[in-house]
Design a protein around this motif. Structure first.
Motif, PDB file in Angstrom:
ATOM      1  N   MET A   1       4.387  -9.156  14.680  1.00  0.00           N
ATOM      2  CA  MET A   1       3.716  -9.145  13.383  1.00  0.00           C
ATOM      3  C   MET A   1       3.632  -7.702  12.893  1.00  0.00           C
ATOM      4  O   MET A   1       3.068  -6.855  13.558  1.00  0.00           O
ATOM      5  N   LYS A   2       4.210  -7.400  11.766  1.00  0.00           N
ATOM      6  CA  LYS A   2       4.281  -6.022  11.326  1.00  0.00           C
ATOM      7  C   LYS A   2       3.125  -5.620  10.409  1.00  0.00           C
ATOM      8  O   LYS A   2       3.029  -4.473   9.995  1.00  0.00           O
ATOM      9  N   ASN A   3       2.241  -6.548  10.092  1.00  0.00           N
ATOM     10  CA  ASN A   3       1.162  -6.253   9.167  1.00  0.00           C
ATOM     11  C   ASN A   3       0.201  -5.240   9.763  1.00  0.00           C
ATOM     12  O   ASN A   3      -0.041  -5.211  10.953  1.00  0.00           O
ATOM     13  N   PHE A   4      -0.386  -4.418   8.875  1.00  0.00           N
ATOM     14  CA  PHE A   4      -1.426  -3.514   9.317  1.00  0.00           C
ATOM     15  C   PHE A   4      -2.667  -3.769   8.488  1.00  0.00           C
ATOM     16  O   PHE A   4      -2.621  -4.347   7.412  1.00  0.00           O
ATOM     17  N   LEU A   5      -3.808  -3.352   9.004  1.00  0.00           N
ATOM     18  CA  LEU A   5      -5.087  -3.739   8.439  1.00  0.00           C
ATOM     19  C   LEU A   5      -5.446  -2.888   7.235  1.00  0.00           C
ATOM     20  O   LEU A   5      -5.806  -1.730   7.363  1.00  0.00           O
ATOM     21  N   LEU A   6      -5.369  -3.486   6.055  1.00  0.00           N
ATOM     22  CA  LEU A   6      -5.846  -2.852   4.844  1.00  0.00           C
ATOM     23  C   LEU A   6      -7.079  -3.604   4.378  1.00  0.00           C
ATOM     24  O   LEU A   6      -7.090  -4.822   4.339  1.00  0.00           O
ATOM     25  N   ILE A   7      -8.099  -2.877   4.018  1.00  0.00           N
ATOM     26  CA  ILE A   7      -9.301  -3.533   3.514  1.00  0.00           C
ATOM     27  C   ILE A   7      -8.976  -4.283   2.234  1.00  0.00           C
ATOM     28  O   ILE A   7      -9.308  -5.431   2.050  1.00  0.00           O
ATOM     29  N   ARG A 201      -6.187   8.497   5.830  1.00  0.00           N
ATOM     30  CA  ARG A 201      -6.506   7.097   6.075  1.00  0.00           C
ATOM     31  C   ARG A 201      -5.669   6.622   7.249  1.00  0.00           C
ATOM     32  O   ARG A 201      -4.470   6.884   7.312  1.00  0.00           O
ATOM     33  N   ARG A 202      -6.312   5.907   8.184  1.00  0.00           N
ATOM     34  CA  ARG A 202      -5.603   5.402   9.360  1.00  0.00           C
ATOM     35  C   ARG A 202      -5.851   3.897   9.462  1.00  0.00           C
ATOM     36  O   ARG A 202      -6.990   3.454   9.589  1.00  0.00           O
ATOM     37  N   CYS A 203      -4.770   3.126   9.403  1.00  0.00           N
ATOM     38  CA  CYS A 203      -4.860   1.667   9.453  1.00  0.00           C
ATOM     39  C   CYS A 203      -3.986   1.133  10.584  1.00  0.00           C
ATOM     40  O   CYS A 203      -2.761   1.300  10.542  1.00  0.00           O
ATOM     41  N   PRO A 204      -4.573   0.489  11.585  1.00  0.00           N
ATOM     42  CA  PRO A 204      -3.793  -0.010  12.721  1.00  0.00           C
ATOM     43  C   PRO A 204      -3.010  -1.268  12.378  1.00  0.00           C
ATOM     44  O   PRO A 204      -3.346  -1.995  11.448  1.00  0.00           O
ATOM     45  N   PHE A 205      -1.965  -1.513  13.157  1.00  0.00           N
ATOM     46  CA  PHE A 205      -1.249  -2.779  13.073  1.00  0.00           C
ATOM     47  C   PHE A 205      -2.151  -3.894  13.607  1.00  0.00           C
ATOM     48  O   PHE A 205      -2.920  -3.698  14.544  1.00  0.00           O
ATOM     49  N   VAL A 206      -2.028  -5.067  13.017  1.00  0.00           N
ATOM     50  CA  VAL A 206      -2.820  -6.210  13.469  1.00  0.00           C
ATOM     51  C   VAL A 206      -2.521  -6.555  14.921  1.00  0.00           C
ATOM     52  O   VAL A 206      -3.418  -6.887  15.689  1.00  0.00           O
ATOM     53  N   SER A 207      -1.261  -6.455  15.302  1.00  0.00           N
ATOM     54  CA  SER A 207      -0.823  -6.949  16.605  1.00  0.00           C
ATOM     55  C   SER A 207      -0.835  -5.895  17.695  1.00  0.00           C
ATOM     56  O   SER A 207      -0.419  -6.174  18.818  1.00  0.00           O
TER      57      SER A 207
END
Length: 223
Positions: A1-7, A201-207
């Motif tokens: 899963m390549k998504n990363f966490l954006l608010i 800004r630092r947003c981790p990958f979901v997976s």
């Protein structure tokens, strides 16, 4: 899963303070500055589990265009232009509408707080959802719950970004992942400096507990 966490998909934004009696109509408040003509440029990097930083993969140029009324409330229109790096092709242009509320928080048209400025008491609990996708069992479109973040300012600190020293207020999100989907716990960072804006800004990958995107300030013009 390549998504990363954006608010929120477009939550790139920044801003800080500027007080000048000669320009009082264009001054916003103590911490944030969303004066027309302000501009910030960010480089995006991907960092892997070994701590290796990629080459720049994307550039975001952010410009405050001017004022607009939405439901009789004045907002600033913020233009984002995202570019690829190698070919310098324009990927997309999109807009945000932001203002500073009575609590000196930077908010959008829904009242969502992007950053609380100096306010270390404000806390927000946010549920991260996936994009809509088809559930083949029911035939309905659904959203998965990735997890929940609790956001609050932590103690300000000095950091170095792209060779420059900044004193930032980190609106940190402690993310608790949905264990049934195998999503690990993590942290999200929105680091702003008074008088400059969003620095990092630092947003981790979901997976992944180790891989993340990092957006770093490289230049700015503040009115």
């Amino acid at each position: 899963m390549k998504n990363f966490l954006l608010i929120i998909a477009t939550s790139f934004i920044l801003f800080s303070c500027s007080k000048n009696d000669d320009d009082i109509q264009n001054v916003n408040t103590s911490f944030f500055n969303i004066n027309t003509g302000n501009k910030w440029v960010y480089n995006r990097y991907a960092i892997n589990a070994l701590g290796s930083t990629s080459s720049i993969i994307q550039i975001d140029s952010v410009l405050v265009i001017g004022d607009t009324l939405i439901n009789s409330i004045s907002y600033k229109k913020i233009e984002h232009k995202e570019f690829t790096v190698n070919s310098n092709n324009l990927l997309q242009t999109y807009y945000e509408y932001l203002r500073i509320d009575s609590n000196d928080h930077l908010v959008d048209t829904n009242g969502y707080v992007f950053h609380p400025g100096f306010d270390s008491q404000y806390q927000n609990v946010y549920t991260h959802l996936s994009s809509l996708h088809l559930d083949y069992n029911t035939g309905n479109y659904v959203q998965d719950t990735w997890g929940v973040s609790t956001f609050q300012n932590v103690a300000p600190q000095n950091i170095i970004v792209e060779g420059q020293n900044y004193f930032v207020y980190d609106y940190l999100g402690n993310f608790v992942g949905n264990s049934s989907l195998g999503i690990p716990n993590n942290t999200i960072h929105y680091m702003y400096e008074e008088g400059i804006g969003m620095v990092l800004r630092r947003c981790p990958f979901v997976s992944s507990a180790s891989n993340y995107y990092e957006d770093r300030l490289v230049s700015y013009v503040i009115n």
